[in-house]
Design a protein around this motif. Sequence first.
Motif, mmCIF file in Angstrom:
data_model
loop_
_atom_site.group_PDB
_atom_site.id
_atom_site.type_symbol
_atom_site.label_atom_id
_atom_site.label_comp_id
_atom_site.label_asym_id
_atom_site.label_seq_id
_atom_site.Cartn_x
_atom_site.Cartn_y
_atom_site.Cartn_z
ATOM 1 N N ASN A 1 0.920 -1.645 -0.265
ATOM 2 C CA ASN A 1 -0.266 -0.339 0.008
ATOM 3 C C ASN A 1 1.320 1.377 0.049
ATOM 4 N N VAL A 2 1.782 1.510 -1.385
ATOM 5 C CA VAL A 2 2.487 2.343 -1.008
ATOM 6 C C VAL A 2 1.800 3.465 -1.984
ATOM 7 N N GLU A 3 2.635 4.790 -1.130
ATOM 8 C CA GLU A 3 0.791 5.661 -2.319
ATOM 9 C C GLU A 3 2.449 6.406 -2.777
ATOM 10 N N VAL A 4 1.982 6.529 -3.700
ATOM 11 C CA VAL A 4 2.847 7.619 -4.462
ATOM 12 C C VAL A 4 1.703 8.449 -5.586
ATOM 13 N N PRO A 5 2.280 10.304 -5.673
ATOM 14 C CA PRO A 5 1.593 10.887 -6.272
ATOM 15 C C PRO A 5 1.439 10.074 -7.951
ATOM 16 N N LEU A 6 0.716 10.998 -8.187
ATOM 17 C CA LEU A 6 -0.239 10.747 -9.654
ATOM 18 C C LEU A 6 0.947 10.902 -10.705
ATOM 19 N N ARG A 7 2.164 11.729 -10.731
ATOM 20 C CA ARG A 7 2.606 13.380 -11.302
ATOM 21 C C ARG A 7 3.548 11.767 -12.031
ATOM 22 N N ASN A 8 4.112 10.716 -10.895
ATOM 23 C CA ASN A 8 4.950 9.831 -10.864
ATOM 24 C C ASN A 8 5.206 8.593 -12.250
ATOM 25 N N LEU A 9 3.350 8.811 -12.406
ATOM 26 C CA LEU A 9 3.745 8.112 -14.289
ATOM 27 C C LEU A 9 4.349 8.864 -15.437
ATOM 28 N N VAL A 10 4.643 7.297 -15.517
ATOM 29 C CA VAL A 10 5.415 7.827 -16.916
ATOM 30 C C VAL A 10 4.977 7.507 -18.056
ATOM 31 N N GLY A 11 4.398 8.092 -19.155
ATOM 32 C CA GLY A 11 4.339 7.921 -20.269
ATOM 33 C C GLY A 11 2.125 8.174 -19.666
ATOM 34 N N GLU A 12 1.250 7.236 -20.853
ATOM 35 C CA GLU A 12 0.378 6.867 -20.808
ATOM 36 C C GLU A 12 -0.064 5.796 -20.286
#
Length: 385
Positions: free
Chosen positions: A220-231
Amino acid sequence: MDFEFSEEEKLLKEDIHEFLAKKLRPIMKNIDQEEKIPRDFVREAGKMGIWGTIFSKDVGGLQLPMTSAVVIAEELGWADFSLATGVMYVLEEGWGYVLDKLGNNDLRQEVLPKVIEGEHFLGVASTEPTGGSDVASIRTQAIREGDHYVISGQKVYISGALEAKEWGGGHLVLTKTNPKEKHKGISIIYVPATLDNVRVSKINNMGRMGISTAIVSYDNVEVPLRNLVGEENRGFYHAMEGFNHARVLVAGICLGAARAILDQGIEYIKNREAFGQKLKDFQAIAFEASELYTRLEMARLLTYKAAWAIDKGLRDAHIIVAMAKLTSPQTALDIAKSVMMWMGGYGYSKDAMIEAGFRGIVSYLVGAEGAMNIMKLIISRGILG
């Protein structure tokens, strides 16, 4: 058709070779025995631009073509033929390329400059306990909750996990954002290793001792949406591009290791005497040396053609890359085995270091960046349709 390096590539090769001969080759045995790449070397290599060869200039990279990256890969394999440093280079360049190309600007500027400087580590987390080559069947999931993803799952045989935890940095994690789909439901998310609930457990490998291999668990690691790479849900296709870059660098690393080991073997048979003559004068050994030297040159031509194909954006570049990844590690392994046998007991000892190269090279046959049968699958699909 021109097989000669450009003047810029010649100067690059000369400068990198001189740097690595002075700073890396003398500590190769320590890297293997102490099971770590010294931070001082990593930072010095960062000043040389080694960790950012193909990255964009706005993040501090050199923005050189893939052929130049292979030049550096070959020299790294020559200087540290245990392959530990080469593994780090493959990860930083191959997967840093994906982040540089597809990451949003804030993420790029946050992560890549520190990677280039040698301050942080960057890798990829793809393989899972249920399988490595079958990327489409991964089970790690990322669920959107407000302005972040919640990631849960486990990855295995992940290179550089301890380095990312200790130095800073992280991995591009392949995760399902649409679990109902197979490869069309995968996304790539950058996950810093220092986040809460990222747990790392070391695996003891037979080779590449200077860089860690580990199980990485995401609870359950929380990662910001902006850490998405590509689509979102296009991660499978993005990852294939990353593997392409990484595989041609693997081929380059193995070329360098093979060259270093073969040079050592040739020097040995030119000077060692048995039964009243030099080993080189025994036709069985001389002919084997000539065959290995020829195979190494064939692998080199194929590897640089693969890098050229990537630079040119050829549609069949992935097939040529697979050919290089199929050929170079196997050639390097055969060279290490033969040189070890030429040297006899000395070749089997840790003093010669040939066994360290043998152990490291094997990793690129059994699975790292794609096992041999996966390369054959890519090639056969390309030529058979």
